[in-house]
Scaffold this active site. Sequence first.
Site, short mmCIF file in Angstrom:
data_model
loop_
_atom_site.label_atom_id
_atom_site.label_comp_id
_atom_site.label_asym_id
_atom_site.label_seq_id
_atom_site.Cartn_x
_atom_site.Cartn_y
_atom_site.Cartn_z
CE LYS A 1 -11.26 -4.76 6.25
NZ LYS A 1 -11.18 -5.78 5.18
CE LYS B 1 -7.70 -3.07 7.39
NZ LYS B 1 -7.42 -3.68 6.10
CG ASP C 1 -9.64 -7.84 7.80
OD1 ASP C 1 -8.82 -6.92 7.91
OD2 ASP C 1 -10.43 -7.93 6.84
CB VAL D 1 -0.95 0.00 1.21
CG1 VAL D 1 -1.78 1.28 1.25
CG2 VAL D 1 -1.86 -1.22 1.16
#
Lengths: 428, 428
Positions: free
Chosen positions: B207, B107, B203, B15
């Site tokens: 979120k 997150k 995960d 990223v």
Amino acid sequence: MSQPLRLGIAGLGTVGIGVLRILRQHAALLEARTGRRLEITAVSARDKSKDRGISLASYAWEADPVALAQRDDIDVFVELIGGEEGPAKDAVEAALSKGKDVVTANKALLAIHGQALAEKAEADGRALRYEAAVAGGIPVIKALTEGLAGNAVTRVMGVMNGSCNYILTRMETAGLSYDEVFAEADALGYLEADPQLDVGGIDAAHKLAILSSLAFGTKVDFAGITLEGIDRVSIDDIRAAADMGYKIKLLGVAQQTARGLEQRMQPCLVPATSPLGQLDGGTNMVVLEGDAVGQIVLRGPGAGEGPTASAVLSDICDLARGFSGPVFGLPATTLETSQPATAALPASYYLRMSLHDKPGALAKIATVLGEAGVSIDRMRQYGHDETAAPVLIVTHKTTPAAIADALAAMQDTAVLSGDPVALRIEDV
Amino acid sequence: MSQPLRLGIAGLGTVGIGVLRILRQHAALLEARTGRRLEITAVSARDKSKDRGISLASYAWEADPVALAQRDDIDVFVELIGGEEGPAKDAVEAALSKGKDVVTANKALLAIHGQALAEKAEADGRALRYEAAVAGGIPVIKALTEGLAGNAVTRVMGVMNGSCNYILTRMETAGLSYDEVFAEADALGYLEADPQLDVGGIDAAHKLAILSSLAFGTKVDFAGITLEGIDRVSIDDIRAAADMGYKIKLLGVAQQTARGLEQRMQPCLVPATSPLGQLDGGTNMVVLEGDAVGQIVLRGPGAGEGPTASAVLSDICDLARGFSGPVFGLPATTLETSQPATAALPASYYLRMSLHDKPGALAKIATVLGEAGVSIDRMRQYGHDETAAPVLIVTHKTTPAAIADALAAMQDTAVLSGDPVALRIEDV
């Protein structure tokens, strides 16, 4: 706590009343979210006495929206009158001249006069916001200009007129003709007073022109859109397309090509299993493609009191929070004049024709296609009545010009019974 | 032209490199869009010598992300290290203490420490932005907090872990078991180093906790989520669900109910023809429902270099434009402590069981369901081997407690071969 944001709202139809309702019902929530009280100072509409199911007693009344737009006690002028000329345009111009920010749901105004209004707003240092003008409740303007700010946008597509999509869906599910469903929709009040705005694709094209400007940094260019409505879509084509795995949608597509800016609003085939193909009824869908993000699909209600008012409130809340930028994403004076593409990019095409039942008919059609440089991907011939056999063809990718050549040459073969139909198959 | 916005970027994995690439490739476009030059001042990562396919020579290097966060010559600290503790958290706190705005894709950090970080950022008058933390390239934070600002949000749902959706889709299309596809996905590098983060639903639950806070004005409450991963989803259930017209998805749902805030991340059945049901492979989808707008569906890539970097850039561009508000939509000190719902709202359930092939077996099951107050909508019994008959039941709406009672009572009937399976069917 900051000063309240004082609103003047012109136009108290469905959307205007929806905006009033939200501002009253969610006053505390909106103040908590934006840090400012959102205050309705004055309203304007054609008929003061009409019962709108909501009391207007606590707001000043202006018979003339221009007078409302110029009031010293408003900060934001909210234009919900509609129409590309007349009072809506006069009032928006007056508001900007008086140093007011403007929020509007008026796609026609933006599509036709957007560039001039943007230049005026930016020269005056004011905001002109229009989330509600495209795809109703879907926050697509925000997604495109802010959410995808890091992308070079490569393509924008959308089904952006719920009435057209309702008609096409209803034709398919009920097996009715275009004329039958049109009459039905009109009777149900689903169509604009001038139905050509809907079925002629004009309303959807207004929206496409706006998205296209935001996506490609060009001056909004409604006149540059290749426009075709749904009135020639037949139930035969809807059925035949379904047989081949496609749906017919009134699809807007804008993309920057080596040959200029391509903007099309026309009935297209899309795969039945794609998100666009699965969009039934009055719902809208916008597909945004960027070089970094890939493809984003946004789906939601494209019209109606609540959804449209929700989008208007998004703009109002942004202004209350002090969020505002250039009207079309880049300073209006730097937007480029678009160079309309001389021809659409190559695509596969769907062809439907009826052939006289005599030996060699299909061979003649295949020869004509081959000579025009159009190669066949899939072909299907159906059982037929005594005189004519329906034939469906899906071509490999080819140019619109080659398809036009092939259709012209077919007319000379004397094997066609009636005019052939050609529809573009969009890669989605 | 304003001063440039000076960025310090910590974490140069996929990223981080994606963010650098966009900042370099689209420098002029980003400056035109935001009115400011976006300048990379310094970067930080664990290994300076690693070949990342991009030259870092023009940026200052900091081995320590905390040192990077504290540099006087950066305005925005971009945290792309990851992990809920350790250097990511230390550096974000250091940046806020030093008066820097922060952009993160983390997150876990937000889901666990979001409230404390938000209070700190807001006390310091700084921004903490995290569009990339939820659903990758989909601008869902923006859609929820700004696009739907005029709405009381009623429900948020989503398929937000691409790896899980890939596994479930692949099980269905290839007819493979969970263990087979898990091994495949792991070998392909589709899973986190700790695969439980993916397949355990953690995960995705991170979120959901973030979206839930934004939607309902509550303090982020990861611990309040009812969490179940996909590791017990069997190919038999995927097939049986398909037979009944459903798909199984790892679905997150958050809604405010009379009995408190319901937050669930669990395998659910959704109609195969719904947008969620049609979401195959690694793509993400978030469904937002508001009292004015109705339902908005957002679909797009949930991970990967380009999509995640696109979301990071959205935050950076917003900061360059001066757009920023409270971290979780409302001032952090005013966020309510959520009251986790004591039980989920009623729903239809899917039941699959295997019955011993003896007279009266099905009658016993039906009796048990009836006594628990669970009524049957549809039932299907399949052809069977010598000893056991598979039975599928879709119930009318009932409470999770009634289903639990029925399952417990079934164990005493002595007609079951193996444990029955119960999965919630979500109304979407």
